[in-house]
Design a protein around this motif. Structure first.
Motif, short mmCIF file in Angstrom:
data_model
loop_
_atom_site.label_atom_id
_atom_site.label_comp_id
_atom_site.label_asym_id
_atom_site.label_seq_id
_atom_site.Cartn_x
_atom_site.Cartn_y
_atom_site.Cartn_z
N GLU A 136 0.85 -1.19 0.00
CA GLU A 136 0.00 0.00 0.00
C GLU A 136 0.88 1.24 0.00
OE1 GLU A 136 -3.30 2.38 2.72
OE2 GLU A 136 -2.66 0.37 3.28
N SER A 137 0.64 2.16 -0.93
CA SER A 137 1.35 3.43 -0.97
C SER A 137 0.55 4.41 -1.82
CB SER A 137 2.76 3.26 -1.58
OG SER A 137 3.40 4.52 -1.68
N HIS A 138 0.53 5.67 -1.37
CA HIS A 138 -0.14 6.72 -2.13
C HIS A 138 0.80 7.89 -2.39
CE1 HIS A 138 -3.89 4.57 -1.46
NE2 HIS A 138 -3.62 4.53 -0.17
N THR A 139 2.11 7.62 -2.37
CA THR A 139 3.13 8.64 -2.58
C THR A 139 3.57 8.63 -4.04
OG1 THR A 139 3.91 8.45 -0.30
CG2 THR A 139 5.42 9.41 -1.91
N ASP A 141 6.23 9.50 -5.82
CA ASP A 141 7.52 8.97 -6.26
C ASP A 141 7.75 7.52 -5.81
OD1 ASP A 141 7.71 9.85 -3.66
OD2 ASP A 141 9.78 10.54 -3.83
N LEU A 142 6.73 6.89 -5.19
CA LEU A 142 6.81 5.46 -4.90
C LEU A 142 5.81 4.66 -5.71
CD1 LEU A 142 7.24 5.43 -0.99
CD2 LEU A 142 9.01 5.26 -2.75
N ALA A 183 17.68 2.57 -1.89
CA ALA A 183 17.48 3.46 -3.04
C ALA A 183 16.29 2.94 -3.84
CB ALA A 183 18.74 3.49 -3.91
N VAL A 184 15.42 3.87 -4.26
CA VAL A 184 14.21 3.52 -4.99
C VAL A 184 14.26 4.14 -6.37
CG1 VAL A 184 11.70 3.73 -5.03
CG2 VAL A 184 12.87 3.35 -2.85
N ALA A 185 14.11 3.33 -7.40
CA ALA A 185 14.09 3.84 -8.77
C ALA A 185 12.90 4.78 -8.94
CB ALA A 185 14.00 2.68 -9.76
N LEU A 212 8.62 1.88 4.49
CA LEU A 212 9.65 2.76 3.95
C LEU A 212 9.38 4.18 4.44
CD1 LEU A 212 10.29 1.65 0.24
CD2 LEU A 212 11.41 0.90 2.34
N VAL A 213 10.37 4.75 5.10
CA VAL A 213 10.27 6.11 5.64
C VAL A 213 11.35 6.95 4.98
CG1 VAL A 213 10.44 7.51 7.72
CG2 VAL A 213 9.38 5.25 7.82
#
Length: 456
Positions: A136-139, A141-142, A183-185, A212-213
């Motif tokens: 689950e993510s709503h960001t 750049d993720l 590191a996240v692409a 992930l913070v």
């Protein structure tokens, strides 16, 4: 996704967010915590998740924490809205119940888990081998990472990110990955991974919660100024010693937990207890290391928070919610701002939360059992303030003069503190254009006042 067989309980809610059907143990928790069947969901964390899923028509999944008078419960919850907004279905897995103790021995872990979950911009459920089961993510750049993880369910989470200083193959012990920089692409920000065990943190059982913070943003020197170089000791702690120490300490904890769980065979009870003590001491060392890293950050001349518009009342409510269980274990009531209260301010959300958690944590730790801690918000002209008041012993004039000094403990010992919390909190407040002060009289408690710029 994880198979239906992995769920331990199922439930259904209606359009009012009432729990109308529920398997054990959720039904028992609802009744023990003072609710009815059918009736409005009693657990605040579960109620919030159900309301969000129903309101936005989205399937949501995350770990939650709940409690009744005797137990603290953690479980993985998946909520699916029904067509037409008629309610939701709930599925629970990895239900873990822990008896509440008078000493609050699980405070540190629960507190850390709550803070990390609050700050996380991506959360995932992992299986016992750290394979991805749900994301689950709503960001923005993720988005790319979350999509790749959903498309690759069943693969190890380290396949989708770069782990600083580590090769993801073979899979590392979770202790060695907890706190690692990744590191996240597609993202220009640096990230830190946090792993929380769900159930027994051993191969083949339980599972993990991954958060992930965002790590500290890159420092930008102030214009027309030449910053003083950080002290050699500061550089050594943050850039040299911390990475070197974290891995061996994590290995000590991992080995101690393996011994304590008796995976290699039966063990005498006293030796299992020794291993538990070693693991606990290791956890304390990691917490101390984190304090020292935070100390370096606020003392660095390059340090600059990233202020934004925040609701100071909402941050105060979240801090009170995070420490609510800890306060109740000591019979302390927290009087938090009401949902209707709001005070617009300018500050960095996670830094303000960090300061308030420190103030509230101290108030709970040093207040007498059965007392009250109040958190009030005030708007005075262009300033926004939050006041944390306790009914503790209070401070003399001499103590108040020393209270915000580095490593100052005021003679206290044995409570696991480092004497850095208030020093770091004041530096954070001042870096955000505010201040942290105290008003106190011996025998009449203390009032800590966090002052920030208002947001007219």
């Amino acid at each position: 996704m994880n198979s239906p067989a992995s769920f331990t309980a199922r439930a259904r809610t209606d359009a009012r967010d009432w729990l109308v059907e529920a398997d054990e143990p959720l039904a028992g928790l609802q009744l023990r915590a003072g609710g009815d069947m059918p009736g409005l969901i009693v657990s605040p964390a579960l109620l919030e998740l159900v309301r969000k899923a129903r309101t936005y028509g989205l399937r949501l999944a995350r770990a939650i924490e709940a409690h009744d008078d005797a137990e603290r419960i953690r479980a993985w919850v998946e909520v699916t809205p029904l067509a037409g907004g008629d309610g939701c279905t709930i599925a629970l897995a990895d239900w873990q119940a822990e008896a509440l103790s008078e000493g609050g021995g699980a405070d540190t872990g629960a507190w850390r888990a709550a803070i990390v979950a609050q700050l996380a911009e991506l959360s995932a459920r992992l299986g016992p081998d750290q394979q991805v089961l749900a994301v689950e993510s709503h960001t923005p750049d993720l988005t790319e990472l979350a999509g790749a993880m959903r498309d690759g369910l069943g693969r190890g989470w380290t396949d989708f990110v770069g782990v600083e200083g580590q090769s993801p193959h073979p899979p590392l012990h979770w202790r060695l990955l907890d706190g690692a920089r990744v590191a996240v692409a597609g993202s220009q920000r640096a990230w830190r991974a946090h792993l929380m065990p769900l159930g027994a943190p051993t191969p083949g059982s339980g599972g993990f919660e991954l958060h992930l913070v965002a790590d500290e943003p890159p420092a930008v020197p102030a214009p027309e100024s030449v910053p003083a170089p950080p002290s050699p000791a500061s550089v050594a702690i943050g850039r040299e010693i911390a990475p070197v120490l974290r891995q061996p300490i994590a290995r000590i904890i991992a080995n101690a937990e393996t011994i304590r769980s008796q995976l290699a065979g039966p063990l005498a009870g006293e030796y299992s207890d020794y291993a538990a003590d070693i693991a606990s001491a290791g956890e304390h060392l990691l917490a101390l290391l984190d304090d020292l890293i935070a100390l370096e950050a606020v003392e660095d001349a390059h340090f600059a928070p990233t202020p934004a518009a925040i609701d100071l009342a909402e941050v105060a409510r979240q801090a009170a919610g995070i420490l609510g269980v800890r306060a109740r274990e000591r019979g302390i009531a927290i009087e938090a701002p009401t949902p209707e209260e709001t005070v617009p301010a300018i500050g960095e959300f996670r830094r303000v939360l960090q300061v308030l958690l420190n103030l509230l944590g101290n108030a709970i730790r040093y207040s007498p059992e059965g007392s009250q801690v109040s958190v009030r918000i005030i708007q005075e002209g262009a300033r926004a303030r939050v006041v944390v008041a306790d009914q503790g012993e209070g401070f003399s004039d001499e103590q108040r003069a020393r209270l915000f000094e580095k490593f100052e403990r005021l003679g206290r010992s044995g409570d696991g503190g480092t004497g850095l919390g208030l020093f770091i909190s004041r530096r954070l407040a001042r870096a955000m254009g505010g201040d942290l002060t105290v008003e106190s009289t011996p025998g009449q408690g203390a009032r800590f006042i966090l002052d920030l710029p208002g947001n007219p």
